[in-house]
Design a protein around this motif. Structure first.
Motif, PDB file in Angstrom:
ATOM      1  N   THR A 112       2.652  41.114  58.294  1.00  0.00           N
ATOM      2  CA  THR A 112       2.429  39.744  58.784  1.00  0.00           C
ATOM      3  C   THR A 112       1.950  39.718  60.239  1.00  0.00           C
ATOM      4  N   THR A 157      -2.293  36.953  57.175  1.00  0.00           N
ATOM      5  CA  THR A 157      -1.418  35.826  56.841  1.00  0.00           C
ATOM      6  C   THR A 157      -1.083  35.902  55.352  1.00  0.00           C
ATOM      7  N   LEU A 158      -0.014  35.233  54.986  1.00  0.00           N
ATOM      8  CA  LEU A 158       0.403  35.208  53.579  1.00  0.00           C
ATOM      9  C   LEU A 158      -0.127  33.965  52.867  1.00  0.00           C
ATOM     10  N   ASP A 159      -1.013  33.219  53.551  1.00  0.00           N
ATOM     11  CA  ASP A 159      -1.472  31.918  53.034  1.00  0.00           C
ATOM     12  C   ASP A 159      -2.035  31.981  51.613  1.00  0.00           C
ATOM     13  N   TYR A 185       9.184  36.255  50.363  1.00  0.00           N
ATOM     14  CA  TYR A 185       9.370  36.735  51.731  1.00  0.00           C
ATOM     15  C   TYR A 185      10.303  35.797  52.512  1.00  0.00           C
ATOM     16  N   THR A 226       4.872  34.446  49.587  1.00  0.00           N
ATOM     17  CA  THR A 226       5.395  33.564  50.649  1.00  0.00           C
ATOM     18  C   THR A 226       6.832  33.137  50.327  1.00  0.00           C
ATOM     19  N   ASP A 227       7.068  32.712  49.079  1.00  0.00           N
ATOM     20  CA  ASP A 227       8.425  32.271  48.688  1.00  0.00           C
ATOM     21  C   ASP A 227       9.423  33.424  48.730  1.00  0.00           C
ATOM     22  N   GLU A 236       1.856  40.172  45.096  1.00  0.00           N
ATOM     23  CA  GLU A 236       1.755  38.832  44.481  1.00  0.00           C
ATOM     24  C   GLU A 236       1.712  38.957  42.954  1.00  0.00           C
TER      25      GLU A 236
END
Ligand SMILES: N[C@@H](CCC(=O)N[C@@H](CS)C(=O)NCC(=O)O)C(=O)O
Length: 220
Positions: A171, A175-177, A186, A183-184, A142
Motif C-alpha cells: 500500500t 492503491t487498493l481502489d 485488509y 479492501t474489505d 482479489e
C-alpha cells in the motif's frame, strides 16, 4: 526460548504479527534498517544480513515463510496453521509463500524510492514496471479471497497474516481502489490488535517516511 530479530515495516513484521496472534512469550530485538543488521554478531546468526531472523529453542530460521510454518507447528492449538491432511493444507502453503511474490516487488520499489537517496540513481521505468507488477499480485489476492472472507475457505490463518503484511508494504506503492474484496479483507486484518502491535510504536521511525510513494512519470 523465542527471539525475533526485527526492523520496523519490513518482512519481519509478519513474524511479529504472527507471534502476537499466537500469544506466545518472546523476546524482541529491534534494529534500525541499516548497518546494524550487517554486524559480525548479527551475520553470525543470519549470514544474509536480513530480517526476519527467528531463534526458536536453539534453532535459527531466516526465511519469513519458514518462520510462519515453524511457529504454526510450534503452537498448533492456536489454529493458524493447516496440518498435512487438512483440506486447506496446500492452499495454506501456497499463500504463506505467495507473500514473497508480493514482497519482491515491494523490495524493488523500496530500493527505488527509499534506499536510493539521489534522484539520478532512480529509474522511472523500473518504478512504473514494478508498481504495475505489484498491482497484478494484488489482483491475484482479489481473485483468491474465498467465501469465508479470508484466503482459506476454513477461515483466518497465518496465510492472511503473511499476505496481509505484504499488502501492508504494497500500500506504500499501489492503491487498493481497484480491489474491493482486498479492501474489505485488509480493513478487517488491520483492525486486529495483533496487527496494530506489529506496527512501529507511536513516534518511532520506520522504513517508510511517507504513507504513499507514487511512481514518477516516464518521460516520452
Ligand atoms: N526471503 C526473505 C527475504 C528477507 C529480506 O530480504 N528482508 C529485507 C527486509 S524486508 C532485508 O532485511 N533487507 C536487507 C538487505 O537487503 O540488505 C524472507 O522472506 O524472509
Amino acid at each position: 526460548m523465542i527471539r525475533l530479530h526485527h526492523c520496523h515495516q519490513t518482512r519481519s513484521m509478519r513474524s511479529l504479527w504472527l507471534l502476537h496472534e499466537l500469544g506466545l512469550p518472546f523476546d524482541l530485538q529491534v534494529y534500525p534498517f541499516g548497518k546494524e543488521i550487517k554486524s559480525d554478531a548479527y551475520m553470525a546468526l543470519n549470514p544474509t544480513g536480513r530480517v526476519p531472523t527467528l531463534e526458536l529453542d536453539g534453532h535459527v530460521i531466516c526465511e519469513s515463510g519458514a518462520i510462519a510454518e515453524a511457529l504454526c507447528d510450534y503452537a498448533p492449538d492456536a489454529g493458524l496453521g493447516r496440518v498435512a491432511g487438512d483440506a486447506d493444507r496446500y492452499a495454506w502453503l501456497n499463500w504463506i509463500h505467495f507473500a514473497e511474490t508480493i514482497s519482491q516487488h515491494c523490495a524493488a520499489l523500496t530500493q527505488q524510492h527509499v534506499a536510493l537517496f539521489e534522484d539520478h540513481m532512480r529509474s522511472p521505468i523500473v518504478m512504473n514496471l514494478e508498481a504495475r507488477r505489484l498491482a497484478k499480485t494484488i489482483g491475484t489476492v482479489e481473485a483468491g479471497l474465498t467465501g469465508s472472507g479470508y484466503l482459506l475457505e476454513s477461515g483466518f490463518s497465518a496465510a492472511d497474516i503473511g499476505v496481509g503484511q505484504a499488502v501492508y508494504m504494497a500500500t506504500h506503492f499501489v492503491t487498493l481502489d481497484d480491489f474491493p474484496k482486498v479492501t474489505d479483507w485488509y480493513a478487517r486484518l488491520t483492525a486486529r490488535e495483533a496487527f496494530r502491535k506489529s506496527l512501529p510504536p507511536e513516534g518511532t521511525d520506520g522504513l517508510y517516511a511517507k504513507a504513499f510513494y507514487a511512481p514518477w512519470p516516464v518521460e516520452k
